[in-house]
Design a protein around this motif. Structure first.
Motif, PDB file in Angstrom:
ATOM      1  N   MET A   1      34.313  46.155  43.916  1.00 47.50           N
ATOM      2  CA  MET A   1      34.931  45.053  43.186  1.00 47.50           C
ATOM      3  C   MET A   1      33.817  44.279  42.496  1.00 47.50           C
ATOM      4  O   MET A   1      32.835  43.910  43.112  1.00 47.50           O
ATOM      5  CB  MET A   1      35.702  44.175  44.169  1.00 47.50           C
ATOM      6  CG  MET A   1      36.463  43.110  43.511  1.00 47.50           C
ATOM      7  SD  MET A   1      37.753  42.342  44.507  1.00 47.50           S
ATOM      8  CE  MET A   1      37.029  42.087  46.078  1.00 47.50           C
ATOM      9  N   THR A   2      34.000  44.035  41.233  1.00 41.59           N
ATOM     10  CA  THR A   2      32.975  43.352  40.457  1.00 41.59           C
ATOM     11  C   THR A   2      33.076  41.843  40.624  1.00 41.59           C
ATOM     12  O   THR A   2      34.091  41.313  41.083  1.00 41.59           O
ATOM     13  CB  THR A   2      33.109  43.696  38.967  1.00 41.59           C
ATOM     14  OG1 THR A   2      34.320  43.126  38.478  1.00 41.59           O
ATOM     15  CG2 THR A   2      33.094  45.192  38.745  1.00 41.59           C
ATOM     16  N   VAL A   3      32.016  41.179  40.222  1.00 42.84           N
ATOM     17  CA  VAL A   3      31.984  39.720  40.279  1.00 42.84           C
ATOM     18  C   VAL A   3      33.054  39.140  39.357  1.00 42.84           C
ATOM     19  O   VAL A   3      33.725  38.162  39.707  1.00 42.84           O
ATOM     20  CB  VAL A   3      30.579  39.204  39.891  1.00 42.84           C
ATOM     21  CG1 VAL A   3      30.559  37.693  39.780  1.00 42.84           C
ATOM     22  CG2 VAL A   3      29.542  39.680  40.892  1.00 42.84           C
ATOM     23  N   MET A   4      33.250  39.759  38.206  1.00 43.47           N
ATOM     24  CA  MET A   4      34.259  39.275  37.253  1.00 43.47           C
ATOM     25  C   MET A   4      35.655  39.349  37.861  1.00 43.47           C
ATOM     26  O   MET A   4      36.471  38.436  37.679  1.00 43.47           O
ATOM     27  CB  MET A   4      34.195  40.083  35.958  1.00 43.47           C
ATOM     28  CG  MET A   4      35.104  39.539  34.900  1.00 43.47           C
ATOM     29  SD  MET A   4      34.674  37.850  34.521  1.00 43.47           S
ATOM     30  CE  MET A   4      34.444  37.983  32.799  1.00 43.47           C
ATOM     31  N   ALA A   5      35.950  40.418  38.597  1.00 46.29           N
ATOM     32  CA  ALA A   5      37.263  40.558  39.230  1.00 46.29           C
ATOM     33  C   ALA A   5      37.479  39.473  40.274  1.00 46.29           C
ATOM     34  O   ALA A   5      38.576  38.913  40.386  1.00 46.29           O
ATOM     35  CB  ALA A   5      37.391  41.944  39.860  1.00 46.29           C
ATOM     36  N   TRP A  97      42.660  45.033  47.040  1.00 43.83           N
ATOM     37  CA  TRP A  97      41.254  45.308  46.760  1.00 43.83           C
ATOM     38  C   TRP A  97      40.462  45.462  48.051  1.00 43.83           C
ATOM     39  O   TRP A  97      39.604  46.325  48.167  1.00 43.83           O
ATOM     40  CB  TRP A  97      40.645  44.211  45.909  1.00 43.83           C
ATOM     41  CG  TRP A  97      41.031  44.276  44.456  1.00 43.83           C
ATOM     42  CD1 TRP A  97      41.608  45.328  43.811  1.00 43.83           C
ATOM     43  CD2 TRP A  97      40.863  43.260  43.492  1.00 43.83           C
ATOM     44  NE1 TRP A  97      41.816  45.027  42.497  1.00 43.83           N
ATOM     45  CE2 TRP A  97      41.358  43.754  42.256  1.00 43.83           C
ATOM     46  CE3 TRP A  97      40.342  41.971  43.522  1.00 43.83           C
ATOM     47  CZ2 TRP A  97      41.345  43.014  41.086  1.00 43.83           C
ATOM     48  CZ3 TRP A  97      40.328  41.234  42.361  1.00 43.83           C
ATOM     49  CH2 TRP A  97      40.829  41.750  41.159  1.00 43.83           C
TER      50      TRP A  97
END
Length: 108
Positions: A1-5, A97
């Motif tokens: 999971m990305t920081v943006m998500a 997630w």
């Protein structure tokens, strides 16, 4: 999971909580007003017509205390409902997630 998500998920969660709190605040409105003056049960707010009513505009009409009170609180329930939907959506996505990340850790 990305920081943006994660940031997007937190923004959706914060927006939902904000809408719920805003809605609760609207429901706590104590006294409806008529052109800035507090109303009491039995009062009627007489509409002021300042010019011609154009196509698509509602015709001004007198409103009772109860109608004014209902108008104040109806937006509160809408805000609470929408806020709860956003909170539930954020929780479900977050859990999905987390479950996906846990599954990825087990299968390297």
């Amino acid at each position: 999971m990305t920081v943006m998500a994660v940031v997007i998920l937190l923004l959706v969660l914060a927006g939902g909580v904000g809408l719920v709190l805003s809605g609760v605040g609207k429901l706590q409105t104590e006294v409806p007003t008529c052109y800035g003056r507090p109303m009491a049960p039995g009062d009627i707010c007489h509409a002021r017509v300042t010019g011609p009513v154009t196509d698509g505009m509602p015709e001004p009409h007198d409103t009772t205390y109860q109608e004014q009170l209902d108008g104040l609180t109806s937006g509160g329930w809408t805000s609470i409902g929408l806020g709860l939907v956003l909170v539930v959506l954020a929780v479900v996505i977050g859990l999905a997630w987390a479950a996906g990340a846990a599954g990825d850790d087990r299968n390297p």
